[in-house]
Design a protein around this motif. Structure first.
Motif, PDB file in Angstrom:
ATOM      1  N   VAL B 188      62.134  69.920  66.672  1.00  0.00           N
ATOM      2  CA  VAL B 188      62.524  68.836  65.752  1.00  0.00           C
ATOM      3  C   VAL B 188      62.020  67.548  66.376  1.00  0.00           C
ATOM      4  O   VAL B 188      62.248  67.309  67.553  1.00  0.00           O
ATOM      5  N   ILE B 189      61.338  66.745  65.572  1.00  0.00           N
ATOM      6  CA  ILE B 189      60.898  65.462  66.131  1.00  0.00           C
ATOM      7  C   ILE B 189      61.794  64.353  65.580  1.00  0.00           C
ATOM      8  O   ILE B 189      62.182  64.386  64.404  1.00  0.00           O
ATOM      9  N   GLY B 190      62.145  63.437  66.474  1.00  0.00           N
ATOM     10  CA  GLY B 190      63.004  62.334  66.040  1.00  0.00           C
ATOM     11  C   GLY B 190      62.297  61.502  64.990  1.00  0.00           C
ATOM     12  O   GLY B 190      62.817  61.248  63.901  1.00  0.00           O
ATOM     13  N   PHE B 191      61.049  61.146  65.291  1.00  0.00           N
ATOM     14  CA  PHE B 191      60.236  60.343  64.364  1.00  0.00           C
ATOM     15  C   PHE B 191      58.825  60.343  64.884  1.00  0.00           C
ATOM     16  O   PHE B 191      58.595  60.461  66.093  1.00  0.00           O
ATOM     17  N   TYR B 192      57.854  60.258  63.992  1.00  0.00           N
ATOM     18  CA  TYR B 192      56.504  59.927  64.428  1.00  0.00           C
ATOM     19  C   TYR B 192      55.806  59.171  63.295  1.00  0.00           C
ATOM     20  O   TYR B 192      56.096  59.395  62.106  1.00  0.00           O
ATOM     21  N   PRO B 193      54.920  58.245  63.646  1.00  0.00           N
ATOM     22  CA  PRO B 193      54.372  57.325  62.628  1.00  0.00           C
ATOM     23  C   PRO B 193      53.284  57.961  61.761  1.00  0.00           C
ATOM     24  O   PRO B 193      52.118  57.610  61.837  1.00  0.00           O
ATOM     25  N   SER B 194      53.667  58.924  60.928  1.00  0.00           N
ATOM     26  CA  SER B 194      52.689  59.667  60.117  1.00  0.00           C
ATOM     27  C   SER B 194      52.010  58.783  59.072  1.00  0.00           C
ATOM     28  O   SER B 194      50.926  59.116  58.603  1.00  0.00           O
ATOM     29  N   ALA B 195      52.647  57.684  58.700  1.00  0.00           N
ATOM     30  CA  ALA B 195      52.049  56.834  57.652  1.00  0.00           C
ATOM     31  C   ALA B 195      50.782  56.126  58.127  1.00  0.00           C
ATOM     32  O   ALA B 195      50.028  55.595  57.317  1.00  0.00           O
ATOM     33  N   GLY B 196      50.534  56.111  59.434  1.00  0.00           N
ATOM     34  CA  GLY B 196      49.274  55.569  59.954  1.00  0.00           C
ATOM     35  C   GLY B 196      49.228  54.052  59.981  1.00  0.00           C
ATOM     36  O   GLY B 196      50.180  53.361  59.618  1.00  0.00           O
TER      37      GLY B 196
END
Lengths: 297, 437
Positions: B188-196
């Protein structure tokens, strides 16, 4: 001087093939010829083409993405063509054995080549999924290592596509199989009498005897790899980090995404030239390696 | 004699009917869009509702599922264009510059255009405001904010009622919420900036292009800061593991397989339509919250909506045979003069009302819908805060392609973030110079 009857038959013949002839002239020859003109224009389809001479060709020489796309395409060709040739021959040799249930094996090996590209691409995306894919699952099971990123890794994405292309080898293997069955049995019998091993028979009889078919498949593979598009378009879109930006994909992007139909036409002519030169070189080199039945050496 | 008279009367009636026929006929217009699957029916329903509201115009919605741009360009080349198009790709300002569309402000006329601007939120027109005219109007906006899983927050010892509002808080929360499986993969990832960087660069306060539409992102410290922040996730979570995780969830983005729903991401930046997805695919045990705005660094753009021309703006091609009728349909889609109908459109597609006075939000249909989905209130606030038009450039197709590649190079640690931005800008600048020569 042709008689009236011959002339009439010629006209009848032309009329019979006219649907194909009209289609060929309108949809193949005309676009082919006109693309020479468009390659020397700035043309976006919306506005009329503007003649700019050889500017598109000059720009191509300076375009880093053309260089990147050419590199990616050559890289793919260098691995995909030899591997598919070797793998195709190996599969054909196996399918040529006289064992029980061979028709079933032949069918099984041929099936992947009739699976639609989109469907097989999706399957391979899952098979090579770095986290949930079965391949990495097996790597972890046997080697206790997480396995590579495959399509998601710019260093491996092209090799993943090569790997995937070997799965659909059925069509090529079938052609090799047909040629293997044309090799006279008497040659193998003579070799047996001379005490040749299986490997010696493959190298000295089978390969030379099927060499014209190998040449055919290599040339078709060459043309196919330089036009490689669909899988990259569907699966990777040219990424990650331009690592699967193949020449045909970049050409398509220029034509339909960047409004550069003239530039795309110039790129198409460069592709034609490259394929032409590569094919000619292969043909020239083939005289040393390809054996046609009846030749003496 | 009687027979002759009867046939004469019938002939006269027929002539009168035939002569009157054109006055009864409706003006027919064609509307091209790209909404496939279940959405095709929704678009047909919108067209049907429009037809019911009109005495003189009839619209036919046509779905063009693939190669939309190619078909539009081909139809332009042969001069047989639809009357209205939903522009769901880049390159719209380029096409507008080349005279492919009617200027909407001119079609409306000066007075009505002023009234329209007073009625609608600027987000409706500003992204397509180019070289003195507005070329398309946006009928729906995607608002984004942070969704977070309250259950994961509680498990990690975080306050489930206090979402992160700054980038520092977001990073700290993300670290606490990330979990690994037995193989050492990210589970599980807390967050990652997929929106670029297109999205986050704007939130950080940066700009992709200058007023001329030329690339400026490589000179903008805020864009660089955003890119470095994106790359920091690859350093922090091990790029191999992060890429593997990302590839794992990229195949399962839709519907029930949304990684936020399937519990693979604890916090994600998403749009308002996810509210409906969550209602459809989660049970009572799934508890989530919405941040009042995207987490923002100091000096960033705190709260608001980011809009691109490519997000479905409606345009009237020059080849339209009935541009006035086409404009009426666009007004209907947006809700200008059709507030009650627009309230229904909101309900059908989670396409939020765009009137400045927020009257549509008070329509009985909307009030009823908001009672069912009170979460939309958060997005209503975001929508009405402010908006930013990004990538307002005639080379936006190429720009979008190159900025995406730059994002890849930086996040995969293949290039230094500054170098990735500079290389992309050099490519885009060449293209910009070429079309402006």
């Amino acid at each position: 001087m042709a008689s009236a009857a011959v002339k009439k038959r010629r006209i009848q013949g032309l009329l019979f093939i006219s649907p194909w002839l009209i289609g060929f002239l309108a949809f193949t020859l005309y676009p082919f010829i006109s693309s020479i003109y468009y390659s020397m224009t700035a043309y976006d389809v919306i506005s009329p083409p503007e003649f700019i001479g050889l500017e598109n060709y000059v720009n191509m020489a300076e375009d880093p993405l053309v260089r990147k796309a050419l590199y990616n395409t050559f890289y793919y060709a260098v691995f995909a063509i030899p591997l598919s040739t070797i793998w195709g021959i190996c599969v054909a040799l196996l399918l040529n054995l006289k064992v029980r249930g061979m028709t079933l094996y032949r069918t099984l090996f041929y099936i992947p080549s009739i699976v639609p590209v989109v469907a097989s691409s999706m399957v391979w995306l899952w098979l090579l999924n770095p986290q949930y894919g079965i391949i990495n699952g097996l790597i972890y099971l046997f080697f206790n290592h997480p396995g590579p990123g495959w399509f998601a890794d710019p260093k491996l994405s092209k090799m993943s596509l090569v790997f995937m292309s070997l799965w659909g080898i059925g069509q090529t293997a079938l052609i090799y199989l047909a040629s293997l069955q044309d090799v006279p049995e008497s040659l193998y019998e003579s070799a047996d009498l001379d005490g040749a091993t299986t490997l010696q028979k493959v190298i000295h009889i089978t390969v030379p005897m099927i060499s014209p078919v190998i040449l055919f498949n290599v040339i078709m593979g060459l043309i196919g790899t330089f036009q490689y598009f669909t899988q990259a378009y569907i699966m990777t879109g040219g990424g990650p980090a331009d690592s699967t930006l193949f020449y045909a994909l970049y050409l398509y992007n220029n034509a339909f995404n960047f409004f550069k139909m003239g530039y795309a036409s110039a790129m198409a002519w460069l592709m034609f030239l490259v394929i032409f030169v590569m094919t000619a070189l292969t043909f020239k080199a083939s005289s040393r390696f390809v054996y046609y039945g009846g030749e003496t050496r | 004699m009687l027979k002759r008279r009867c046939s004469l009367v019938l002939t006269v009636i027929m002539i009168v009917l035939l002569a009157a026929a054109p006055t009864f006929a409706k003006t027919k217009i064609t509307y091209w869009h790209q909404w496939t699957g279940q959405w095709t029916k929704v678009l047909e329903d919108i067209a049907q509702m429009f037809n019911e509201s009109q005495d003189e115009i009839e619209v036919t919605a046509v779905v063009v599922p693939e190669n939309f741009r190619e078909r539009l360009m081909s139809s332009a080349a042969v001069g047989d264009m639809p009357d209205v198009v939903s522009l769901t790709g880049d390159g719209n300002l380029y096409m507008a510059e080349r005279g492919l569309f009617h200027a909407i402000d001119k079609l409306m006329g000066e007075d009505e255009w002023k009234r329209f601007q007073e009625w609608a939120l600027p987000v409706v027109w500003e992204v397509n405001d180019w070289k003195g005219h507005v070329w398309a109007l946006t009928p729906y906006i995607d608002c984004h904010t942070l969704y977070y899983n309250k259950h994961f927050f509680s498990e990690a010892g975080l306050d489930p009622e206090a979402p992160p509002l700054t980038i520092d808080e977001l990073d700290a929360h993300a670290e606490k919420l990330t979990r690994y499986d037995a193989r050492g993969n990210i589970d599980v990832i807390g967050f990652y900036p997929s929106a670029g960087v297109t999205y986050w660069g704007t939130v950080f306060g940066g700009d992709l292009v200058d007023d001329r539409g030329a690339p400026s992102f490589h000179k903008d410290p805020k864009m660089l800061e955003a890119m470095e922040w994106i790359a920091s996730y690859s350093h922090k979570y091990d790029v191999t593991k992060l890429v593997a995780f990302e590839a794992g969830i990229s195949e399962e983005r839709a519907g029930a397989l949304d990684p936020f729903i399937s519990g693979k991401i604890a916090m994600q930046q998403q749009g308002q339509w996810v509210i409906i997805n969550l209602a459809n695919y989660t049970g009572d045990d799934f508890s989530y919250g919405l941040a009042p705005h995207s987490p923002t660094p100091p000096g960033g753009r705190k709260g608001g909506t980011l809009v691109r021309s490519a997000y479905g703006a409606l345009a009237v091609p020059k080849g339209s045979k009935n541009p006035e009728a086409a404009l009426e349909f666009i007004k209907f889609w947006i809700g200008y003069g059709y507030e009650a109908q627009r309230a229904k459109i909101f309900e059908w597609g989670a396409w939020m009302p765009l009137d400045r006075a927020q009257k549509i939000w008070e329509e009985p249909t909307t009030v009823q819908y908001l009672n069912m989905f009170p979460q939309f209130a958060a997005f209503r606030d975001v929508l009405n805060m402010q908006s930013w038009a990004v990538m307002q450039s005639p080379v936006d197709s190429f720009l979008f392609d190159r900025i995406g590649a730059a994002n890849d190079y930086a996040r995969l640690l293949e290039k230094d973030p500054a170098k990735a931005l500079e290389d992309a800008a050099a490519d885009v600048m060449k293209e910009f110079d070429r079309i402006n020569r």
